[in-house]
Scaffold this motif. Structure first.
Motif, short mmCIF file in Angstrom:
data_model
loop_
_atom_site.label_atom_id
_atom_site.label_comp_id
_atom_site.label_asym_id
_atom_site.label_seq_id
_atom_site.Cartn_x
_atom_site.Cartn_y
_atom_site.Cartn_z
N UNK A 96 0.86 -1.19 0.00
CA UNK A 96 0.00 0.00 0.00
C UNK A 96 0.89 1.22 0.00
N UNK A 97 0.60 2.16 -0.89
CA UNK A 97 1.39 3.40 -0.99
C UNK A 97 2.88 3.10 -1.07
N UNK A 98 3.25 2.05 -1.76
CA UNK A 98 4.66 1.73 -1.96
C UNK A 98 5.30 0.94 -0.83
N UNK A 99 4.55 0.67 0.25
CA UNK A 99 5.11 -0.09 1.37
C UNK A 99 4.58 -1.53 1.36
N UNK A 100 5.50 -2.48 1.43
CA UNK A 100 5.09 -3.90 1.45
C UNK A 100 4.35 -4.18 2.75
N UNK A 101 3.28 -4.96 2.66
CA UNK A 101 2.52 -5.38 3.83
C UNK A 101 2.69 -6.88 4.02
N UNK A 102 2.68 -7.30 5.26
CA UNK A 102 2.78 -8.73 5.54
C UNK A 102 1.39 -9.34 5.51
N UNK A 103 1.25 -10.44 4.82
CA UNK A 103 -0.05 -11.13 4.79
C UNK A 103 0.10 -12.50 5.43
N UNK A 104 -1.01 -13.09 5.83
CA UNK A 104 -0.96 -14.46 6.34
C UNK A 104 -2.17 -15.22 5.84
N UNK A 105 -1.94 -16.49 5.57
CA UNK A 105 -3.03 -17.34 5.08
C UNK A 105 -3.86 -17.81 6.28
N UNK A 106 -5.17 -17.88 6.08
CA UNK A 106 -6.03 -18.37 7.14
C UNK A 106 -5.72 -19.84 7.42
N UNK A 107 -5.57 -20.21 8.70
CA UNK A 107 -5.17 -21.60 8.98
C UNK A 107 -6.26 -22.63 8.72
N UNK A 108 -7.52 -22.19 8.60
CA UNK A 108 -8.60 -23.14 8.32
C UNK A 108 -9.05 -23.02 6.86
N UNK A 109 -9.35 -21.80 6.42
CA UNK A 109 -9.77 -21.59 5.03
C UNK A 109 -8.54 -21.12 4.24
N UNK A 110 -7.91 -22.05 3.57
CA UNK A 110 -6.65 -21.72 2.91
C UNK A 110 -6.83 -20.82 1.69
N UNK A 111 -8.09 -20.57 1.29
CA UNK A 111 -8.37 -19.65 0.19
C UNK A 111 -8.41 -18.19 0.66
N UNK A 112 -8.25 -17.96 1.99
CA UNK A 112 -8.37 -16.60 2.55
C UNK A 112 -7.00 -16.10 3.00
N UNK A 113 -6.74 -14.81 2.72
CA UNK A 113 -5.47 -14.18 3.07
C UNK A 113 -5.76 -12.92 3.88
N UNK A 114 -5.15 -12.85 5.07
CA UNK A 114 -5.41 -11.73 5.97
C UNK A 114 -4.28 -10.71 5.88
N UNK A 115 -4.67 -9.44 5.99
CA UNK A 115 -3.68 -8.36 6.00
C UNK A 115 -4.21 -7.26 6.90
N UNK A 116 -3.31 -6.56 7.55
CA UNK A 116 -3.71 -5.42 8.38
C UNK A 116 -3.49 -4.15 7.55
N UNK A 117 -4.57 -3.46 7.19
CA UNK A 117 -4.45 -2.28 6.32
C UNK A 117 -4.11 -1.06 7.19
#
Ligand SMILES: [Zn+2]
Length: 631
Positions: A96-117
């Motif tokens: 976001x705005x040129x800064x890399x964000x860390x994401x994590x995959x949901x441990x139960x639903x592997x199709x979901x990716x969480x990020x803190x905006x």
């Protein structure tokens, strides 16, 4: 009720990488989409590496500060299962705005990716590589099949009809494309499309390639239908005039059958490639058809599989416009229920076959031969002793993937297609018989999916709705009819429709034209020995209880020799024929994992293949059914 996404953040990690716990609720479609018509999600697909089996997806996704979840489409319309190829997603980067964000995959639903905006951020930049040849081959050096669901993430729990996307693609230099996406603007190798809903984007695949041919098939006012072919070799685009002439009759025949349409323009996308292989996926205003390299130049393919495009086209009415209620989901994460596929696919199997005969892609005189082949397989399927047809539909998401040993014992997803054809032929013959020929299933189709013309919208149905529409055409106990044919166990399918149509099933030593097609590369000894074999002798299935099964043969073995002679179809046929006049068994020498073994098969009935023959004195209803309609 408006529910909001609840994400529980682990204590003590505020300010560090997002490490949320699993999404704690079932997927829903209640969240407000941040991607709107005014501020759509941007999807730029860079396909320039397609010849190397890669594409790069660049997304700009509207978001809000705080915990945010992106999902990769899982349940794919037309594929009837959780088939979103998650393994094709690689090298995911979110910023976001040129800064890399860390994401994590949901441990139960592997199709979901969480990020803190972060605070102050309104859009996420998401980039990933799309591996094109993971579970399925989607690209060659010269062709790429773009299914957009493989190229995007979207905001969790939104309704895909409320999420707006502005797509574009950068093609490999000199390639052309075909798609039903609207408002295309091409600049050099970049094509920008108009803003559409996420539902429409996923419903509008794109084919592109080095060697291409666009064939206009039909036009009326400002609407048109066209065939967009992409081949690995330019000569495979040279479809002969008579084959193309038959395809030009497809749209008028379908319009005569349904009486209206639910598309503005229609694109028959077709790849011609042995590497990409055989597939057909329906969409509202297009179909994603994949055939072998000589599909449009070898008439044998048109006989064997000339219903590929007609089947997918018919789905625009039956499947996309009219769709089972519990198969219609508001986004791609909510599970589908597939029990009514015996209507969605079963009725469509019948209609796709009919359009192919009525348009003259196949000779209408061969319709009884096609019906015989469909009937005979079901009549010799041991799995139906304990499993009703409905279970194959309910279990379809699993059965589509289950293609290994003993399919005839398990039953297959193919059953609700094939048996569906017979059930709807039965319904057609009942309507014709009850009305003295004044009405037919076409009257049902017009009431079910006919006028008025609309754009691509969906109207859902239940089993009860289907029975009501049929009863409006002709009074009959349709509930009991479907109960017996779909929901109850029957070792043999009924022959009512064959007799009513003036035909009966016989077995002779002459191969059925649809089973013994050389391009299918199979040898059919199913109705004699109980074996289905590849051309080089690999056993694909053994019919439980058959002479071959009693002798000890199993799938996975390879037949190397028959009565001491090297295996081929002629040698096998000769052995079958000769065994009619002797009590000696047929010796099959097999190999499996470097182990050789001879099996003695006691069978003396000769080659057997199914056909229909006329019942003297009865009118020929099949000829009427397969005859072209007056446009
Ligand atoms: Zn289908």
């Amino acid at each position: 009720m408006l529910a909001t996404l609840v994400i529980v953040c682990a204590a003590g990690l505020i300010g560090a990488a997002a490490q949320p716990a699993a999404v704690d609720q079932e997927p829903n479609a209640n969240a407000t989409s941040y991607a709107t018509a005014a501020d759509p999600m941007i999807l730029e697909l860079d396909a320039r590496l397609a010849p190397q089996g890669l594409m790069v997806a660049h997304l700009v996704i509207p978001a809000r500060p705080g915990p945010f979840t992106l999902v990769y489409p899982k349940w794919i319309p037309g594929e009837h299962g959780p088939t979103g190829p998650l393994g094709d997603l690689a090298d995911l980067r979110i910023s976001a705005d040129g800064n890399a964000l860390t994401w994590s995959r949901d441990p139960v639903d592997m199709y979901a990716f969480h990020v803190d905006v972060p605070v102050g951020v309104s859009h996420l930049n998401v980039t990933f590589n799309v591996i094109e040849n993971g579970p399925e081959v989607m690209a060659t050096r010269n062709i790429s099949v773009v299914n957009w669901n493989r190229t995007l993430l979207y905001q969790n729990d939104t309704n895909s009809h409320d999420v707006y996307v502005k797509p574009s693609i950068i093609l490999p230099a000199g390639w052309d494309y075909g798609t039903a996406l609207p408002d295309a603007r091409r600049t050099a190798d970049r094509v920008d499309f108009g803003t559409v809903t996420l539902a429409m984007l996923v419903d509008s695949p794109l084919d592109c390639g080095r060697y291409y041919r666009h064939v206009p098939l039909w036009a009326s006012g400002s609407s048109y239908a066209q065939l967009d072919m992409f081949a690995d070799r330019p000569q495979d685009l040279d479809a002969p005039a008579d084959i193309l002439a038959a395809y030009k009759r497809v749209v008028p025949q379908a319009l005569a059958m349904y009486g209206a349409r639910h598309w503005y323009n229609y694109h028959f996308l077709l790849t011609l490639s042995d590497a990409i292989g055989f597939e057909g996926i329906e969409h509202h205003q297009s179909s994603d058809n994949r055939g072998p390299h000589d599909f449009m130049t070898n008439p044998q393919w048109q006989l064997a599989s000339g219903d590929l495009l007609t089947h997918e086209f018919s789905h625009s009415w039956n499947g996309k416009y009219r769709r089972p209620y519990d198969l219609t989901t508001p986004n791609f994460q909510i599970p589908m229920q597939t029990d009514l596929l015996w209507v969605y696919e079963g009725l469509n199997e019948y209609l796709g076959q009919l359009i192919s005969f009525r348009a003259g892609i196949r000779d209408p005189k061969l319709f009884p031969e096609q019906v015989a082949e469909a009937y005979a397989y079901l009549d010799n399927e041991p799995g139906r002793a304990y499993e009703p047809l409905i279970d194959t539909a309910t279990g379809a998401p699993f059965l589509y993937q289950a293609r290994s040993n003993y399919p005839s014992l398990r039953r297959t997803a193919g059953d609700f297609y094939t048996e569906g054809e017979l059930i709807w032929l039965d319904a057609d013959t009942i309507i014709r018989a009850q009305t003295g020929g004044r009405k037919s299933l076409d009257d049902f189709l017009r009431a079910y999916a006919g006028p008025p013309n609309t754009g691509p919208v969906t109207v859902t149905y239940t089993r009860q709705d289907i029975e009501h529409v049929l009863a409006s055409v002709v009074p009959y106990d349709w509930h009991d009819f479907f109960q017996r044919r779909v929901y109850e166990i029957a070792l043999h399918p009924p022959t009512d429709e064959l007799a009513r149509a003036g035909w009966r099933l016989v077995y002779t030593s002459t191969p059925n034209k649809f089973e013994e097609n050389p391009v299918e590369k199979e040898i059919n000894a199913w109705y004699s020995l109980g074996l289905s074999l590849s051309m080089n002798g690999e056993i694909r299935d053994v019919r439980y209880g058959s002479p071959a099964w009693r002798a000890g043969l199993s799938p996975g073995m390879k037949v190397v020799a028959v009565n001491g002679e090297a295996f081929d179809n002629d040698v096998l046929t000769y052995a079958l024929t000769r065994a009619q006049h002797t009590t000696a068994p047929i010796d099959l020498l097999t190999s499996q994992n470097d182990h050789y073994q001879t099996f003695a098969v006691n069978y003396h009935g000769g080659p057997r293949y199914p056909h229909l023959v006329r019942i003297p004195g009865r009118a020929d209803m099949l000829a009427k059914i397969a005859a072209p309609l007056a446009p």
